[in-house]
Write a protein that holds these residues in place. Structure first.
Motif, PDB file in Angstrom:
ATOM      1  N   VAL A   1      -6.971  -0.511  -2.768  1.00  0.00           N
ATOM      2  CA  VAL A   1      -5.993  -0.330  -1.815  1.00  0.00           C
ATOM      3  C   VAL A   1      -5.207  -0.600  -0.958  1.00  0.00           C
ATOM      4  O   VAL A   1      -6.221  -1.176   0.203  1.00  0.00           O
ATOM      5  CB  VAL A   1      -6.189   1.357  -1.804  1.00  0.00           C
ATOM      6  CG1 VAL A   1      -5.300   2.588  -1.704  1.00  0.00           C
ATOM      7  CG2 VAL A   1      -7.079   1.783  -2.898  1.00  0.00           C
ATOM      8  N   ASP A   2      -3.677  -1.121  -1.070  1.00  0.00           N
ATOM      9  CA  ASP A   2      -3.235  -1.525   0.371  1.00  0.00           C
ATOM     10  C   ASP A   2      -2.963  -0.464   0.742  1.00  0.00           C
ATOM     11  O   ASP A   2      -2.920   0.553   1.033  1.00  0.00           O
ATOM     12  CB  ASP A   2      -1.968  -2.382  -0.718  1.00  0.00           C
ATOM     13  CG  ASP A   2      -1.345  -2.094  -1.283  1.00  0.00           C
ATOM     14  OD1 ASP A   2      -1.217  -0.734  -0.838  1.00  0.00           O
ATOM     15  OD2 ASP A   2      -0.578  -2.474  -1.516  1.00  0.00           O
ATOM     16  N   ALA A   3      -2.193  -1.150   2.005  1.00  0.00           N
ATOM     17  CA  ALA A   3      -1.546  -0.120   3.114  1.00  0.00           C
ATOM     18  C   ALA A   3      -1.094   1.048   2.580  1.00  0.00           C
ATOM     19  O   ALA A   3      -0.893   2.263   2.901  1.00  0.00           O
ATOM     20  CB  ALA A   3      -1.375  -0.552   4.248  1.00  0.00           C
ATOM     21  N   ALA A   4      -0.239   0.229   1.206  1.00  0.00           N
ATOM     22  CA  ALA A   4       1.273   1.020   0.953  1.00  0.00           C
ATOM     23  C   ALA A   4       0.598   2.650   0.154  1.00  0.00           C
ATOM     24  O   ALA A   4       1.106   2.716  -1.123  1.00  0.00           O
ATOM     25  CB  ALA A   4       2.057   0.448  -0.150  1.00  0.00           C
ATOM     26  N   GLY A   5      -0.708   2.016  -0.687  1.00  0.00           N
ATOM     27  CA  GLY A   5      -1.279   3.223  -1.518  1.00  0.00           C
ATOM     28  C   GLY A   5      -1.601   2.704  -3.023  1.00  0.00           C
ATOM     29  O   GLY A   5      -1.921   3.134  -3.795  1.00  0.00           O
ATOM     30  N   ASN A   6      -1.341   0.975  -2.841  1.00  0.00           N
ATOM     31  CA  ASN A   6      -1.235   0.790  -4.474  1.00  0.00           C
ATOM     32  C   ASN A   6      -2.519   0.648  -4.547  1.00  0.00           C
ATOM     33  O   ASN A   6      -3.680   0.102  -3.773  1.00  0.00           O
ATOM     34  CB  ASN A   6      -0.226  -0.292  -4.380  1.00  0.00           C
ATOM     35  CG  ASN A   6       1.280  -0.108  -4.130  1.00  0.00           C
ATOM     36  OD1 ASN A   6       1.701   0.846  -5.029  1.00  0.00           O
ATOM     37  ND2 ASN A   6       1.502  -1.059  -3.398  1.00  0.00           N
ATOM     38  N   GLU A   7      -3.226   0.265  -6.068  1.00  0.00           N
ATOM     39  CA  GLU A   7      -4.755   0.348  -6.409  1.00  0.00           C
ATOM     40  C   GLU A   7      -4.764  -0.841  -7.567  1.00  0.00           C
ATOM     41  O   GLU A   7      -3.564  -0.866  -7.829  1.00  0.00           O
ATOM     42  CB  GLU A   7      -5.680   1.371  -6.588  1.00  0.00           C
ATOM     43  CG  GLU A   7      -5.396   2.974  -6.460  1.00  0.00           C
ATOM     44  CD  GLU A   7      -5.376   3.406  -6.521  1.00  0.00           C
ATOM     45  OE1 GLU A   7      -6.295   3.805  -7.922  1.00  0.00           O
ATOM     46  OE2 GLU A   7      -5.880   4.901  -5.779  1.00  0.00           O
ATOM     47  N   SER A   8      -5.623  -1.548  -7.472  1.00  0.00           N
ATOM     48  CA  SER A   8      -5.952  -2.378  -7.879  1.00  0.00           C
ATOM     49  C   SER A   8      -6.377  -1.939  -9.552  1.00  0.00           C
ATOM     50  O   SER A   8      -6.997  -0.501  -8.985  1.00  0.00           O
ATOM     51  CB  SER A   8      -7.551  -3.315  -7.472  1.00  0.00           C
ATOM     52  OG  SER A   8      -8.229  -2.404  -7.616  1.00  0.00           O
TER      53      SER A   8
END
Length: 722
Positions: free
Chosen positions: A44-51
């Motif tokens: 999960v990146d800082a923007a909340g996007n999930e792999s």
């Protein structure tokens, strides 16, 4: 996210990411036996996007293999047993043969899938897939590596059962001590030493067998007498295991009796021994052998009737005397038939307790006989000398004993002091007179020697051996002759009396044993030749010449007697004036011995006065002479005679008085004066002969005043009326 529903958010900046990787621990609650554990992850990146989601699962098997109770307790360990024998010690022989460990699997082990991991004390492991080996009754064996068996250390074998999930059972293990060193093994000198006590010859003989033969076993250094044992094996196949703690070991040695059955004549007896320690390690084998000879040397019948024959060489009398001892006495030993000269020995024992061992191969044996010298110490006066002998073969078997004895008499006959000294010599005197010279007369008469026996001579048994200078001897048995005051005489042979040589007579006394006294002797010079003997024939040419100095008429008259009459003696040629004498004999029976060296001899002549008593009127005076040499030899006799007429012519009274004078008258006339005319005419004197004048033989000597004389032989003139 874990399969138990729990999640874990990991800020990557706060952990270590290496090569894009990191690890996360799965909670125990997510790992449940018999279920599937799942782990999923998203980035999960800082923007909340999930792999997209990544995940993995794993089955969970948490039960140890064979765990009957499902508690993973001690009942799930395999049983390990090192196959090291009852002593739990691995010895060298066991290691060399290969040591195994038996592993018994716990109940419920899945042989089709499980494995066993075996760990050894050298750090090595062996993973065994049970489906690939044979398991019998839940057991199998595994070889222990040699590197895991180290002397002085403990060998350990441990084992776990591992199932296909990797679950491990509890660990089973066993240990064993390791003793790989042979007892007493210092530098591989681990064999005991075995010595059969059969003597230096390494052969057991009959006496040794009868007495019991032992073997001495010397233990190797470091043998543990508290724990080790010795196994002794004999040649008859029997063995004897000896626990050292139960016997006496002295200086590392002990003895063991060899069974009689292991000692067989003609065979070899062998004794071998090994030391065995508590671990079962065996030393190298020590052994010894001995030949066995149980038969006596030369024994024809096997009954030891084989004694040698001994004969002391003491002469026919069986008595050793002093001379025999001094010369050395021997004993002759005759060997029994069948004696092995190449190998056998003879042990000779003497009566002084000494022995001599003679190896027959090192001496000369002739016709089965040899001689041995008897020690002087074994020959003692008045004792019995004994020599005994046995034959001993190479094995030490002894024959029966042969022996001989001899009496000993070492004292010279008549020995007063018992020292065989000079006091035992007989005294010898040659009866040759004071001059110690035998002359011809003495030889012709027969010369003897007087022998005086030493005190203590046994006239009943002793003999005297007389030796003469011609080499002849005479043995006189004293009991067969007459001995007076310890003396007797013996005739000297004529052949022993040789002119110009020395006659010698020696004598010894010999007793019944043959002992000889010291030698007594005497010598005498021999002179058998008459003095001055030119032809050495004692003939008439050796007489001196005797001349009585009585004038041409060979008649001694009164005036000659009154003046003293001598005899001139002419010595024969060769007379020794320095030593010879002349014996003069006169007709009155008197003699005179004249030593020529004490008088003056001129041209071989000297004179001797005739005694007046040898000059007797009307008789014949005789003078004889012999020359006598120092030996007493006499020349032939020389002599001379002279008539004696001492009476004046016409002596009527026989007194040679004045009545016998002739009457002289000078014819000068009555005046008794001669004048010139008378002288010119020639003057005569008338001589009237005394009565009894012998006109046929007498003479008248007329002496004139001018000193002239005229001798008138009356028979040649005319006498008228006297």
């Amino acid at each position: 996210t874990f399969s138990d529903g729990t999640t874990e958010t990991i800020k990557l900046s706060e952990i270590t990411v290496t090569d894009g990787k990191f690890s996360v621990a799965i909670p125990a609650a997510a790992i449940v036996d018999g279920q599937t554990t799942e782990v999923s992850a998203i980035v999960v990146d800082a923007a909340g996007n999930e792999s997209a989601t990544g995940s993995d699962t794993a089955d969970v098997d948490l039960v140890a293999p064979g765990d009957g109770e499902g508690d993973n307790g001690g009942d799930v360990a395999p049983t390990v047993l090192i196959d090291s024998g009852e002593d739990d010690t691995i010895n060298a022989a066991e290691k060399d043969a290969g040591v195994t460990a038996s592993i018994e699997l716990p109940e419920g082990t899945n042989i089709a899938e499980d494995s066993v991991v075996v760990t050894f004390s050298d750090g090595t492991t062996d993973t065994i897939k049970l489906s690939e080996i044979t398991v019998t009754d839940g057991k199998f064996s595994v070889a222990i590596p040699a590197a895991a068996i180290v002397d002085g250390q403990t060998t350990e074998v441990s084992a776990i059962v591992v199932d296909v999930a990797g679950n491990e059972s509890a660990t089973g293990s066993d240990t064993a001590s390791v003793d790989l060193v042979a007892p007493g093994d210092g530098d591989n000198d681990v064999a005991p030493t075995v010595v059969i006590n059969s003597g230096d010859d390494d052969t057991i003989n009959a006496d040794e067998k009868d007495a019991g033969v032992t073997a001495t076993i010397t233990l190797p250094e470091g043998t543990n007498t508290a724990e080790d044992s010795v196994v002794v094996t004999f040649s008859d196949g029997t063995t004897d295991t000896i626990k050292l703690s139960e016997i006496t070991v002295t200086d590392g040695k002990f003895s063991v009796a060899i069974p009689a059955a292991a000692i067989v004549d003609g065979q070899t007896t062998e004794v071998s021994a090994i030391v065995v320690d508590a671990a079962g390690n065996e030393s190298a084998t020590g052994s010894d052998t001995a030949d066995v000879d149980l038969v006596a040397p030369g024994d024809g019948e096997g009954d030891n009737d084989v004694a040698p024959t001994v004969l002391i060489d003491s002469g026919e009398d069986d008595i050793i005397n002093a001379a025999e001892k001094d010369a050395g006495v021997t004993a002759t030993i005759t060997l029994p038939e069948g004696t092995n000269i190449a190998e056998d020995s003879v042990v000779v024992t003497f009566s002084d307790g000494t022995t001599e061992t003679i190896k027959l191969s090192e001496i000369t044996v002739t016709d089965g006989k040899f001689s041995v010298a008897i020690p002087a110490a074994a020959i003692v006066d008045d004792q019995t000398t004994e020599v005994s002998a046995i034959v001993v073969d190479a094995a030490g078997n002894e024959s029966a004993t042969g022996s001989d004895t001899a009496d000993v008499d070492l004292v010279a006959p008549g020995d007063g002091e018992g020292d065989n000294g000079g006091d035992v010599a007989p005294t010898v005197v040659i009866n040759s007179g004071d001059d110690d010279t035998i002359n011809a007369d003495e030889k012709d008469a027969g010369v003897t020697a007087t022998i005086t026996l030493p005190e203590g001579t046994n006239t009943a048994e002793d003999s005297v051996v007389v030796t003469f200078s011609d080499g002849t001897t005479e043995t006189i048995k004293l009991s067969e002759i007459t001995v007076t005051d310890g003396k007797f005489s013996v005739a000297i042979p004529a052949a022993a009396i040789v002119d110009g040589q020395t006659a010698e007579v020696s004598a010894i006394v010999v007793d019944g044993a043959g002992n000889k006294s010291a030698t007594g002797s005497d010598t005498a010079s021999v002179d058998l030749v008459a003095p001055g003997d030119g032809e050495d024939d004692n003939g008439g040419d050796v007489a001196p010449t005797v001349v009585i100095n009585s004038g041409d008429d060979d008649t001694i008259n009164a005036d000659e007697k009154d003046a003293g009459v001598t005899a001139t003696i002419t010595l024969p040629e060769g007379t020794n004036i320095a030593e010879d004498s002349v014996v003069v004999t006169f007709s009155d029976g008197t003699t005179e011995t004249i030593k020529l060296s004490e008088i003056t001899v001129t041209d071989g002549k000297f004179s001797v006065a005739i005694p007046a008593a040898a000059i007797v009127d009307g008789q014949t005076t005789e003078v004889s002479a012999i020359v006598v040499d120092a030996a007493g030899n006499e020349s032939a006799t020389g002599s001379d005679t002279a008539s004696v007429d001492l009476v004046a012519p016409g002596d009527g009274e026989g007194d040679n008085g004045s009545d016998v004078a002739p009457t002289v008258v000078i014819n000068s006339g009555e005046d008794d004066i001669i004048n010139a005319a008378e002288k010119d005419a020639g003057v005569t004197a008338t001589i009237t002969l005394p009565e009894g004048t012998n006109i046929a033989e007498d003479s008248v000597v007329v002496t004139f005043s001018d000193g002239t004389t005229e001798t008138i032989k009356l028979s040649e003139i005319t006498v008228t009326d006297g």
